[in-house]
Design a protein around this motif. Structure first.
Motif, PDB file in Angstrom:
ATOM      1  N   THR A  89       0.844  -1.192   0.000  1.00 22.64           N
ATOM      2  CA  THR A  89       0.000   0.000   0.000  1.00 22.64           C
ATOM      3  C   THR A  89       0.879   1.242   0.000  1.00 22.64           C
ATOM      4  OG1 THR A  89      -0.099   0.021   2.400  1.00 22.64           O
ATOM      5  CG2 THR A  89      -1.873  -1.133   1.267  1.00 22.64           C
ATOM      6  N   ILE A 137      -0.916   8.198  -1.437  1.00 22.54           N
ATOM      7  CA  ILE A 137      -0.572   9.138  -2.504  1.00 22.54           C
ATOM      8  C   ILE A 137      -0.927  10.562  -2.070  1.00 22.54           C
ATOM      9  CG2 ILE A 137      -0.923   9.775  -4.931  1.00 22.54           C
ATOM     10  CD1 ILE A 137       0.358   6.996  -4.584  1.00 22.54           C
ATOM     11  N   GLU A 158      -2.792   3.827  -2.988  1.00 20.53           N
ATOM     12  CA  GLU A 158      -2.439   2.755  -3.906  1.00 20.53           C
ATOM     13  C   GLU A 158      -2.511   1.439  -3.147  1.00 20.53           C
ATOM     14  OE1 GLU A 158       1.639   1.144  -5.762  1.00 20.53           O
ATOM     15  OE2 GLU A 158       1.111   3.174  -6.430  1.00 20.53           O
ATOM     16  N   GLY A 170      -1.683  -2.693  -4.011  1.00 21.61           N
ATOM     17  CA  GLY A 170      -1.128  -3.560  -5.036  1.00 21.61           C
ATOM     18  C   GLY A 170      -0.783  -4.937  -4.519  1.00 21.61           C
ATOM     19  N   LYS A 174      -4.202   0.447 -12.511  1.00 22.02           N
ATOM     20  CA  LYS A 174      -2.999   1.072 -13.076  1.00 22.02           C
ATOM     21  C   LYS A 174      -2.189   0.068 -13.895  1.00 22.02           C
ATOM     22  CE  LYS A 174      -1.872   4.714 -12.814  1.00 22.02           C
ATOM     23  NZ  LYS A 174      -2.193   5.796 -13.748  1.00 22.02           N
ATOM     24  N   ARG A 203      -1.540  -3.162  -9.600  1.00 22.72           N
ATOM     25  CA  ARG A 203      -1.636  -1.910  -8.829  1.00 22.72           C
ATOM     26  C   ARG A 203      -2.956  -1.241  -9.136  1.00 22.72           C
ATOM     27  NH1 ARG A 203       1.593   2.616  -9.161  1.00 22.72           N
ATOM     28  NH2 ARG A 203       1.437   2.467 -11.403  1.00 22.72           N
ATOM     29  N   LEU A 260      -5.299   2.337  -8.033  1.00 20.92           N
ATOM     30  CA  LEU A 260      -5.403   3.619  -7.340  1.00 20.92           C
ATOM     31  C   LEU A 260      -6.816   3.744  -6.817  1.00 20.92           C
ATOM     32  CD1 LEU A 260      -3.434   6.213  -9.496  1.00 20.92           C
ATOM     33  CD2 LEU A 260      -2.744   5.083  -7.381  1.00 20.92           C
TER      34      LEU A 260
END
Length: 124
Positions: A48, A51, A58, A60, A105, A116, A118
Motif C-alpha cells: 500500500t 498518494i 495505492e 497492489g 494502473k 496496482r 489507485l
C-alpha cells in the motif's frame, strides 16, 4: 450498486473472511484511512501507499491473487475488473457515505509484473 458484470463475482469472492478482516482492521484504525493504508500486513501478499492523505491511495499485489488465474481457468485481462470491483465493494461496505473510485494502473494479466490499483476517496 454496480451494473458491472464482475460485481457479483467480486462480492462472492471477498464476502466472509476478506471483508471481515478488512472491517476489523478498519475498526482498529478508527476509520483513519492513512493508518488503514499504512503497510501492516505481509509485503509478500500486498503493498500500500498513501498518494494524497485522506484522498488517494495505492493498493497492489506482487502477483495475481485470483484463484481462477492460479487454477489456470482464466487468463483474460478483463478479469482484473473483478479485483477492482472487490476493492470497491469492501470500501463501500466500510464507508457507505463516501464516494469511491478505483482505477486499475497495471496488472499481471495485462503484462506487468505486479497488480496496482489507485483508490480515490471523496472527503464526504
Amino acid at each position: 450498486m454496480s451494473e458491472n458484470k464482475y460485481y457479483e463475482q467480486a462480492v462472492r469472492c471477498v464476502s466472509g473472511y476478506v471483508l471481515e478482516s478488512q472491517r476489523k482492521q478498519f475498526e482498529e484504525c478508527h476509520g483513519d484511512l492513512d493508518l488503514f493504508y499504512t503497510e501492516t500486513g505481509d509485503s509478500n501478499m500486498y503493498f500500500t501507499k498513501i498518494i494524497e492523505s485522506g484522498k488517494v491511495y495505492e493498493l497492489g499485489y506482487p502477483k495475481c491473487t485470483c484463484h481462477l488465474v492460479a487454477e489456470g481457468k482464466c487468463n483474460d485481462p478483463e478479469l482484473c475488473e473483478c479485483s477492482k470491483q472487490s476493492i470497491l465493494y469492501i470500501l463501500n461496505e466500510l464507508m457507505p457515505e463516501r464516494e469511491i473510485r478505483v482505477e486499475i494502473k497495471e496488472s499481471v494479466l495485462r503484462g506487468s509484473n505486479k497488480c496496482r490499483f489507485l483508490i480515490y476517496i471523496d472527503k464526504e
